[in-house]
Design a protein around this motif. Structure first.
Motif, mmCIF file in Angstrom:
data_model
loop_
_atom_site.group_PDB
_atom_site.id
_atom_site.type_symbol
_atom_site.label_atom_id
_atom_site.label_comp_id
_atom_site.label_asym_id
_atom_site.label_seq_id
_atom_site.Cartn_x
_atom_site.Cartn_y
_atom_site.Cartn_z
ATOM 1 N N ASN A 157 0.862 -1.181 0.000
ATOM 2 C CA ASN A 157 0.000 0.000 0.000
ATOM 3 C C ASN A 157 0.903 1.237 0.000
ATOM 4 N N ASP A 159 0.316 4.229 0.508
ATOM 5 C CA ASP A 159 0.023 5.166 1.597
ATOM 6 C C ASP A 159 0.782 4.810 2.865
ATOM 7 N N SER A 160 1.279 3.583 2.946
ATOM 8 C CA SER A 160 1.939 3.112 4.164
ATOM 9 C C SER A 160 3.466 3.137 4.066
ATOM 10 N N GLU A 182 -0.957 1.338 -5.244
ATOM 11 C CA GLU A 182 -0.686 0.114 -4.495
ATOM 12 C C GLU A 182 -0.048 -0.922 -5.408
#
Length: 338
Positions: A157, A159-160, A182
């Motif tokens: 992901n 965003d992570s 992703e």
């Protein structure tokens, strides 16, 4: 209520609101494409971090995607400077295969036949052209190896990652931009930087993807739509495109395939840093030091305006400590470059 007390409460409320806005302010950094010229982005990031300007989200195209990816994986601008000065980086940027492994990549497959002839299905009608000038093998292996730890930790992901990241590629069949959020980080960056006829395109979900700069060389719209930051800082290092000429077939094809890009930060108080990179060759990776210096100096010219619009600050020592802790937490993997 006495007038003086009322004035004090009013000022206290105002400062509290300003402090709250400052604490909540989020900054997005957008990096353009530009081949070797994109290394100027590292200098821009050096200047931002020296002045404690936060970078909460990052997005890039092509070379900008490479630099943005390194930052998203937890590398400081100084570490990125060291990486792009290595012989390994130069080799994969130029498609140079290590002599120790050259035999395995050039070895012919075993075949009992005396003569072997190959034809493409359309060879009767037209001549088949090579899809790339340089080998993408060193680049492919480097990306796979060096993104393995960060993307495994992020559970695929984007965003992570250490800093939430986006990059874009071009789907030439459907004439549209593909946004990567992703999945396989190496493939995303590889697709975003598949400059036509320099590197081979990437096959993704049944689509051939090329350099994201063909349709969106400055993904400020992606930054705004994906993250809604309070402020966008843009770094444009693309320079001027190679003029289309009768003898330069690649420039002709690229001109036919490319959509002009608007270098706009798309928000009211956004700031665009423009590095003067026309004097540098698009694929000349021998001038990286000068390019990084150009980016740094260009950012310094805008730094007071950036400070004025960016009320929040991030302590560099604290940031470096968080980076180190983040990178120490990766699953074990080997690396030849980083």
């Amino acid at each position: 209520m006495p007038t003086r007390t009322f004035q004090f409460l009013a000022l206290f409320t105002l400062f509290s609101l300003l402090a709250g806005n400052s604490a909540g302010q989020r900054v997005g950094l957008v990096l353009s494409g530009g081949g070797a010229r994109g290394m100027a982005h590292i200098g821009v990031m050096k200047a931002l971090e020296e002045n404690n300007i936060p970078i909460d989200y990052i997005a890039g195209t092509s070379a900008g995607a490479i630099v943005a990816c390194m930052y998203a994986m937890g590398f400081s601008p100084d570490q990125m400077d060291s990486i792009v000065h290595t012989e390994d980086f130069y080799n994969w940027a130029n498609g140079i295969i290590d002599e120790n492994y050259l035999y395995y990549f050039r070895k012919k497959e075993e075949n009992a036949s005396w003569i072997s002839l190959k034809f493409s299905l359309d060879s009767v009608i037209s001549t088949s052209l090579p899809t790339s000038i340089v080998s993408s093998v060193p680049y492919d292996y480097s990306l796979m190896e060096n993104t393995a730890g960060p993307i495994a930790k992020a559970d695929y992901n984007f965003d992570s990652l250490f800093v939430p990241f986006r990059c874009v590629a071009a789907d030439i069949e459907n004439k549209q931009t593909v946004i990567f959020r992703e999945g396989d980080l190496a493939r995303a960056v590889r697709a975003s930087s598949a400059y036509p006829f320099y590197f081979k395109p990437v096959l993704f979900d049944g689509k051939l993807l090329y350099d994201g700069g063909m349709y969106n060389n400055f993904p400020a719209d992606v930054m705004l739509n994906e993250f809604q930051p309070d402020l966008i800082i843009g770094s444009n290092a693309a320079g001027t495109n190679t003029p289309t000429s009768e003898g330069n077939v690649i420039s002709q094809i690229r001109a036919m395939m490319t959509t002009p890009t608007s270098f706009s930060v798309l928000c009211e108080n956004g700031i665009l840093i423009e590095s003067s990179t026309d004097r540098f060759g698009l694929f000349d990776f021998s001038k990286i030091t000068e390019l990084i210096t150009e980016g740094y100096n260009s950012a310094q010219k805008e730094i007071e305006r950036i400070k004025f619009n960016t009320t929040r600050r991030v302590d560099k020592k604290e940031l470096d400590a968080r980076r180190q802790a983040y990178r120490n937490s990766f699953p074990h993997y080997s690396s030849t470059i980083l």
